[in-house]
Structures are given as structure tokens and as C-alpha cells.
Design an enzyme around this catalytic site. Structure first.
Site, short mmCIF file in Angstrom:
data_model
loop_
_atom_site.label_atom_id
_atom_site.label_comp_id
_atom_site.label_asym_id
_atom_site.label_seq_id
_atom_site.Cartn_x
_atom_site.Cartn_y
_atom_site.Cartn_z
N ASP A 98 58.31 70.45 63.51
CA ASP A 98 59.73 70.24 63.82
C ASP A 98 60.57 69.69 62.68
OD1 ASP A 98 58.80 67.68 63.55
OD2 ASP A 98 58.94 67.16 65.67
N ARG A 213 64.77 58.68 61.90
CA ARG A 213 66.20 58.57 61.60
C ARG A 213 66.97 57.76 62.64
NH1 ARG A 213 65.60 62.50 58.11
NH2 ARG A 213 67.27 62.84 56.61
#
Ligand code: UD1
Ligand code: UDP
Length: 384
Positions: A98, A213
Site C-alpha cells: 500500500d 503520517r
């Protein structure tokens, strides 16, 4: 018959760890000619894995820049692969997982009308921004892919719900477990000097790995505060924290934990060191995807620093608990596992929901079926 050319493309640490066993499997095959292109989205962390598995890429785009943005990475992967794919014209491109490398490589292959095989397909958190941008990268790669190697039955169900043809899905187990079984040894000797010094009999070792993130900034600061508070309270623990080199991670972690007694801040560890460290640790605190797959096979509790996970099998197996990212959550979850033996024992049981070490063999067999080398569909992975 000439061999069928398969080009594996990857670029970050987790992709490399999980593609390495498959690259080695394809190298042995009498049907396939295996080629490897790395994007170099990661540099040192990718090279550590290539070194361990002795993989020499045929192409290296070497795209990493300090503090790169999603835009930088996407553009550079696409541009670099235009040339590589144009020259190689493989019969299939394999991508993994991913990351931005995964999505951009699948898109590049599609632009050349080259079939795409997606390894570790079908994981979904069903939450657009968690993990970000991985959830959407994985969905987009699923749309671009022609063959889907789903690690588990749950992953296959997700793909079926999205209308993917069941003929094109193979449940294989996760190659992460192939890599783990190739690497973890009771007599393993660490390469990193600081790990050689650890006394696993006298101290409870807590391994920390965090980089997502969505955790940059305040959540990561809160996690570090929680760790500091726990270390000060429990004198018999030591925290081993290989810090991700991303400046957005490193700066916060060092600001909060540098100089703290019994907190070892290290550079990213070679996979062989890290896997064997996990196998000897007391517990793991992480927002990593791969760690959630590895820990059940090692029987090590993982407290997941996220609000949602796309890996529910580990939660069902009981080895993984999703605790969120507040200081209070970190302190109370760690306290419980450090103080309550029953709670600890309930989580610390070895199970293998993600694989049995045979995923690469099943993927190679799936490819043989796809290319009509064998008429029978291969047997699928059944978790336990
Ligand atoms: C990437 C993936 C993420 C995966 C993670 C695994 C994307 C968008 N993100 O996130 O899905 O979970 O890798 O670790 O694809 N850096 C180095 N040396 C390295 C690696 C990274 O210095 O070997 C630093 C660089 O400053 C680089 C930064 O880390 O710019 C960020 O790297 P990047 O790949 O963009 O994002 P990750 O947070 O690593
Ligand atoms: N890992 C490693 N060295 C470290 C930390 C992690 O080799 O210092 C391994 C870990 O065992 C797992 C993989 O890296 O196989 C996970 O990668 P990461 O957490 O970077 O990415 P994610 O899985 O979250 O995408």
C-alpha cells in the site's frame, strides 16, 4: 517454451521484507524469469533488506530525497518506471501492499497494459484517512490489479465485496511470515552492539516502532510522553526504540526521549536484528502494519498506536490490541500488561492467522495457474 518474465517492483522497507521471499522463490522457478526493479523510495532501510536477502536489483531508480512529499515520490516513481517498463516489457508486474511505490508502479504497468499482480491485496480499514495514504493506495492498486494475492480469507471477502472476480483472487498467507520464519533463530547473535548488551532475563524489553503520517506531531509527542512516564515508574523495563529516519518522526522522538534512562534510541535495525529482538521482547508498542502480522506468530503482545487497523485477524487472535494515541491510553495499556500477569498471558500466545511460511510458494503456484502452466487452482492458505 521461453520463460515468462515477471518484474517485481518495490521501494520501501516493508515491501522489500515481504517481497524478498517471493523474489527468492521465483528465482528458483523453471517457468519464470524473475527481474527486480527497486524505486529506492527508501534508501538505507531498503538496502538493509536487500543485503540480508542477497538480492541485487536489475534496476534502481534511487528516488529518495530527504523530507520527500507524496507528490515527489509519485512523480518520480512514474517517470522512472516509464523507461524501465518500456525496456523490459515483462508479462507481469508484481507490486506489494500500500505504499506510494505500490500504487505508482501499478499505474505505470497499467499505462503499458502490463498485467499487475498485487501481493498482500484486500486489506481494508474502511477509513479513508487511516492509515493515510495507505488505505486509498491499496484500494487504487486493487482497481489496477489483474491478480490479487490476498493473505487471508477476510482480505478475500473485502475484494469480493468490491466486485473482484473470485477466479482472480488467491488466498496465500502473508509473505511476512515466510521472511520471519527464515530469520528468527533461538541462537541468533545481534549485529547491533547495543542489542548485544541487553539482558533479557533480568529486564523486560519493550520494543517501540512508530512512524505513521497520521501520528506525526501531537499524537507522536503524546506517545513519547506516555513511554517516558512508564519508564520512570517501572524500574525493571528497558525501552528499545529504533527511530524511523523521517525527520518528521525523528525530531519529535529525540526531543521527548533523548537522554531518558533505560530508553535506547537507535537507528533503524537490520530486519534480522529487529525480528529476533521482537522474538525475545516482553511486548511491542507500534503503529506499524508489518509488526501486527509478525507478533502473533511470535506470541508477543502488540499495543497498536492507532484508532483503526486494517489487520483485524491479529485482534481476533488476541495478540494485538488497538489502543489509540493518547498519553493516557499508552500509560494505562502498558501498566496493565506490566502489572497484571493474567492480562499479559492472555495476549502472549503464539498463533498464525497471517501465514505458515508457505505464502511465496502459493503465490508462485497462483502465477503458474494464471499463466495456464498448471490447469488446477493451487490450494489456499487456511489460518489457525
Ligand atoms: C513509507 C510509506 C508507508 C510505510 C513506511 C514504512 C508511503 C506514502 N509511505 O512511509 O506506507 O509504512 O514507508 O517505513 O509510501 N528516510 C531516510 N532513509 C530511509 C527511509 C526514509 O532518510 O531509508 C527519510 C527521508 O527523509 C524520507 C522520509 O524518511 O524523505 C520519508 O520517507 P517516505 O518513504 O516518503 O515515507 P515513510 O514515512 O517512510
Ligand atoms: N523493521 C525492521 N527494523 C526496524 C523496525 C522494523 O526491519 O528497525 C521491520 C519489521 O519487522 C517489519 C517491517 O520492518 O517487518 C515493518 O516496516 P514499517 O513499520 O516500516 O512499515 P509498515 O509495515 O508499517 O508499512
Amino acid at each position: 517454451m521461453s520463460k515468462i518474465k515477471i518484474l517485481s517492483i518495490f521501494g520501501t522497507r516493508p515491501e522489500a521484507i515481504k517481497m524478498a521471499p517471493l523474489v527468492l522463490e521465483l528465482k528458483k522457478s523453471k517457468w519464470f524469469s524473475s527481474r527486480v526493479a527497486v524505486t529506492g523510495q527508501h534508501r538505507e532501510m531498503l538496502d538493509q533488506v536487500l543485503d540480508q536477502f542477497q538480492i541485487t536489483p536489475d534496476y534502481d531508480l534511487d528516488i529518495m530525497r530527504q523530507g520527500q512529499t507524496l507528490f515527489d515520490t509519485t512523480i518520480r516513481v512514474l517517470q522512472g518506471l516509464e523507461d524501465v517498463l518500456g525496456r523490459e516489457r515483462p508479462q507481469m508486474v508484481l507490486v506489494h501492499g500500500d505504499t506510494t511505490t505500490t500504487f505508482a508502479a501499478a499505474l505505470a504497468a497499467f499505462y503499458y497494459r502490463i498485467p499487475v499482480g498485487h501481493v498482500e491485496a484486500g486489506l481494508r480499514s474502511f477509513s479513508r484517512y487511516f492509515p493515510f495514504p495507505e488505505e486509498i493506495n491499496r484500494c487504487l492498486t486493487g482497481v489496477l490489479a489483474d491478480v490479487h494475492f490476498a493473505p487471508t480469507k477476510d482480505a478475500r471477502e473485502n475484494l469480493l465485496r468490491e466486485g473482484i472476480d473470485p477466479q482472480h483472487i488467491f488466498v496465500t498467507g502473508n509473505t511476512a511470515i515466510d521472511a520471519l520464519f527464515m530469520t528468527v533463530r533461538p541462537d541468533y547473535e545481534f549485529m547491533e552492539p547495543a542489542l548485544k548488551e541487553l539482558d533479557f532475563a533480568q529486564q523486560r524489553v519493550i520494543v517501540v516502532e512508530t512512524h505513521r503520517r497520521e501520528n506525526w506531531g501531537a499524537p507522536m509527542a503524546a506517545i513519547c510522553e506516555g513511554i517516558r512516564s512508564i519508564v520512570r515508574k517501572h524500574q525493571d523495563i528497558i525501552v528499545v526504540f529504533p527511530v524511523h529516519p523521517n525527520p518528521a518522526v525523528k525530531s519529535v522522538v529525540y526531543r521527548h526521549l533523548q537522554g531518558e534512562t533505560r530508553v535506547l534510541l537507535l537507528s533503524p535495525l537490520a530486519y534480522s536484528d529487529f525480528a529476533n529482538l521482537m522474538s525475545r521482547a516482553y511486548l511491542i508498542l507500534s503503529d506499524s502494519g508489518g509488526v501486527q502480522e509478525e507478533a502473533p506468530s511470535l506470541g508477543k503482545p502488540v499495543l497498536v498506536l492507532r484508532d483503526v487497523t486494517e489487520r483485524p485477524e491479529a485482534v481476533a487472535a488476541g495478540t494485538v490490541a488497538v489502543i489509540g494515541t493518547t498519553k493516557e491510553a499508552v500509560v494505562s495499556a502498558l501498566d496493565r500488561l506490566l502489572l497484571e500477569q493474567d492480562s499479559y498471558e492472555a495476549m502472549a500466545r503464539a498463533r498464525n492467522p497471517y501465514g505458515d511460511g508457505q505464502a511465496s510458494r502459493r503465490i508462485a503456484a497462483g502465477l503458474e495457474y494464471y499463466f495456464k502452466i498448471h490447469p488446477k487452482r493451487p490450494e489456499e492458505f487456511v489460518g489457525n
